[in-house]
Design a protein around this motif. Structure first.
Motif, PDB file in Angstrom:
ATOM      1  N   GLN A   1     -36.716 -68.277  26.333  1.00  0.00           N
ATOM      2  CA  GLN A   1     -35.751 -68.864  25.405  1.00  0.00           C
ATOM      3  C   GLN A   1     -36.370 -69.124  24.041  1.00  0.00           C
TER       4      GLN A   1
ATOM      5  N   VAL B   1     -36.414 -65.791  22.226  1.00  0.00           N
ATOM      6  CA  VAL B   1     -35.065 -65.448  21.773  1.00  0.00           C
ATOM      7  C   VAL B   1     -34.681 -66.289  20.554  1.00  0.00           C
ATOM      8  N   SER B   2     -35.025 -67.569  20.583  1.00  0.00           N
ATOM      9  CA  SER B   2     -34.699 -68.443  19.448  1.00  0.00           C
ATOM     10  C   SER B   2     -35.439 -68.012  18.188  1.00  0.00           C
TER      11      SER B   2
ATOM     12  N   ASN C   1     -23.382 -70.731  22.154  1.00  0.00           N
ATOM     13  CA  ASN C   1     -24.847 -70.768  22.030  1.00  0.00           C
ATOM     14  C   ASN C   1     -25.526 -71.169  23.332  1.00  0.00           C
TER      15      ASN C   1
ATOM     16  N   PHE D   1     -29.666 -69.837  25.239  1.00  0.00           N
ATOM     17  CA  PHE D   1     -30.657 -69.459  24.236  1.00  0.00           C
ATOM     18  C   PHE D   1     -31.695 -70.549  23.992  1.00  0.00           C
TER      19      PHE D   1
ATOM     20  N   SER E   1     -30.698 -60.380  22.748  1.00  0.00           N
ATOM     21  CA  SER E   1     -30.101 -61.477  23.508  1.00  0.00           C
ATOM     22  C   SER E   1     -29.067 -61.055  24.548  1.00  0.00           C
TER      23      SER E   1
ATOM     24  N   ALA F   1     -29.494 -63.118  27.876  1.00  0.00           N
ATOM     25  CA  ALA F   1     -28.578 -64.247  28.024  1.00  0.00           C
ATOM     26  C   ALA F   1     -27.990 -64.311  29.431  1.00  0.00           C
TER      27      ALA F   1
END
Length: 560
Positions: free
Chosen positions: A140, A143-144, A286, A289, A400, A404
């Motif tokens: 995560q 990804v962020s 959101n 994530f 993502s 996700a």
């Protein structure tokens, strides 16, 4: 006798002369008749030629008229079919979209905000609740990071448009600019296509500009050409980097400076088809994530997260619907004015909003005022939600989408099956005074992970490579994108193996110990911590014969 002979000669001569005169007369008459006949025939031929020519012209006019009628009918039919497809597509999309919101996004939204609020930890550290899956936090975080880089580009473009909104004449409303091509039109209905053989995949008179992403000989609106050739100055593809765009570099510096100030003053200074629909639902809220976990960690321990989830979901989805209405109503208006199908109005891609919204704003009274308000709002939203367009599209496509679904599924499994649904419900009760609704627990335990797992499998079989308008990415770019998608999720199995190998004992014992929360797991503040409780024997990846506290489990792991 002589007189008789002379008379005979005279008569013969006269007869010969008469005969000659008759022959001459007959010849003249014959010539006159032949000429008359030829003139008559010529006249007839001319008349028939005129009739034939008129017939041909009439036939051509009829064919042209029929072709026009056929074209008009075909265009009308295409517009009707396009409208019907668009209407049915919207209806078909809304059902899975809201289903994805209710069945997947809302349960995971509640889950992430809750564990963040309970532990006051970010996404990178909250998975101490189950060390075996610490890799979820690492994934995560990656990804962020990638998301912050790509979404910051959106803020960069917004700042550029905000600056241009103060101009006396909005530059995306006219075609007489240096960046415009000969195919630029203010109104698509004025001239749809041009027969220009020199514009095959080129951008006309735009220096350094190319058009591999656009259809040959197709006109574009002024707003789209401003976006492609002035804001982006898009190159010919991912192989062509192009020169550094000074205007975007300046906007990027401003964007990162604003984000730095927001982070320096703290988070509180920042304002508060089935697979595609499911992914859109995840993007809209959101979830999975890591951002919600981090934001939730700043909440007071006894904050009512039920209210937050309800309010944010309603406001967020109403905003999404409103934005969709603006985009598609403007698309429909442009298609109706141009008498073309909706799919031919603009090129699809990441910049659709930067083409449609300026087009809509330009039709309002005092367009500069509305443009400033819109892009300022977009700037604040971009900050709150927080290469080139080809790299942006490639990164957004792969960074993502697959991750996700995997992360969301694992979050439900870890929290409700390994950490324990009962323990999680008690944590919620400790913070809010009541347990979560039963339907929410059932969704998170069974329905949500099954849907996400099925969506992930379908996404693998239904994989489609990215594109930007008419431009198709080369094979090596697709391979890089796939490696990025895989690389983001790699920390999960790596940390799984690492945490297992750290423990002692049999494989079953190692898995059981690695699934027990870390000794320091719990609320950050001492007054919010629970009294020491026994770990539920059902908690852990493998069944336990004796109840262990977190500390006992840690000592057992160390001494074994």
């Amino acid at each position: 006798m002589a007189n008789q002979s002379l008379q005979n000669i005279t008569e013969f001569t006269e007869l010969v002369r008469r005969s000659q005169r008759e022959r001459i007369q007959n010849a003249k008459l014959k010539t006159i008749g032949q000429n008359s006949k030829e003139r008559l025939v010529s006249s007839e031929k001319h008349r028939h030629t005129q009739e034939f020519t008129e017939l041909v012209r009439r036939s051509q006019r009829e064919r042209i008229q029929n072709a026009k009628l056929k074209t008009i009918g075909q265009n009308s039919k295409e517009r009707l079919v396009s409208s019907e497809k668009h209407r049915h597509t919207q209806g078909a999309f809304l059902i899975p979209y809201f289903s994805g919101i209710l069945l997947c996004a809302v349960p995971i939204f509640f889950l992430e905000v809750s564990i963040g609020q309970f532990s006051s930890r970010s996404a990178a550290h909250v998975w101490a609740l189950c060390p075996l899956f610490k890799g979820i936090g690492t994934s995560q975080t990656i990804v962020s990071f990638l998301g912050s880089v790509s979404y910051n580009l959106t803020i960069v473009w917004t700042i550029f448009y905000l600056y241009k909104s103060f101009w006396p004449t909005l530059p995306w409303t006219t075609c007489g600019n240096s960046w415009n091509t000969d195919l630029c039109v203010k109104d698509l209905g004025s001239n749809i296509t041009y027969n220009d053989p020199h514009l095959n995949h080129t951008a006309g008179n735009v220096p350094g500009g190319t058009g591999a992403w656009r259809k040959p000989n197709e006109s574009l609106t002024a707003s789209e050409e401003f976006w492609q050739y002035n804001a982006l100055r898009v190159s010919n593809g991912v192989d062509t980097l192009g020169s550094v765009q000074t205007h975007l570099v300046i906007c990027a510096f401003i964007s990162w400076a604003v984000l730095f100030l927001c982070l320096m003053f703290g988070v509180k200074s920042v304002g508060k088809v089935w697979l595609e629909a499911l992914l859109q639902a995840f993007y809209s809220m959101n979830t999975s994530f890591g951002g919600l976990i981090t934001m939730g960690s700043f909440n007071p321990f006894h904050n009512n997260m039920f209210r937050d989830v309800l309010v944010i979901t309603i406001i967020g989805e109403l905003s999404s619907i409103f934005c969709g209405l603006v985009v598609f109503s403007t698309l429909g208006f442009m298609a109706s004015e141009a008498q073309v199908p909706i799919s031919e109005v603009v090129s699809s891609g990441v910049g659709l909003g930067f083409i449609i919204y300026p087009e809509a704003v330009a039709n309002l009274p005092f367009p500069q005022v509305w443009a400033v308000l819109f892009f300022f709002t977009l700037l604040t939203v971009g900050i709150d939600s927080l290469g080139g367009v080809y790299y942006f599209q490639l990164l957004d496509w792969y960074s993502s989408s697959f991750n996700a679904l995997v992360t969301g599924c694992l979050e439900c499994v870890v929290i409700y099956w390994i950490y324990g649904s009962d323990r999680f419900s008690k944590d919620i009760e400790r913070m809010t005074g009541r347990r979560p609704p039963l339907v929410l627990s059932l969704l998170s335990s069974y329905v949500t992970p099954v849907i996400l797992l099925a969506a992930f499998i379908l996404s693998l079989f239904g994989y489609e490579p990215p594109s930007y308008g008419e431009y198709m990415y080369p094979e090596y770019a697709k391979i890089i994108g796939i490696l990025v998608a895989v690389g983001i999720s790699v920390p999960i199995p790596i940390m799984f193996v690492y945490e297992t190998l750290k423990r002692k004992g049999s494989l079953q014992q190692r898995l059981r110990l690695a699934s027990i929360p870390a000794p320091d797991w719990g609320p950050l503040r001492e007054e919010d911590r629970y009294e020491e409780q026994s770990v539920n024997p059902s908690i852990g990846l493998m069944p336990q014969t004796n109840a262990l506290t977190n500390t006992d489990a840690h000592e057992l792991m160390t001494n074994t």
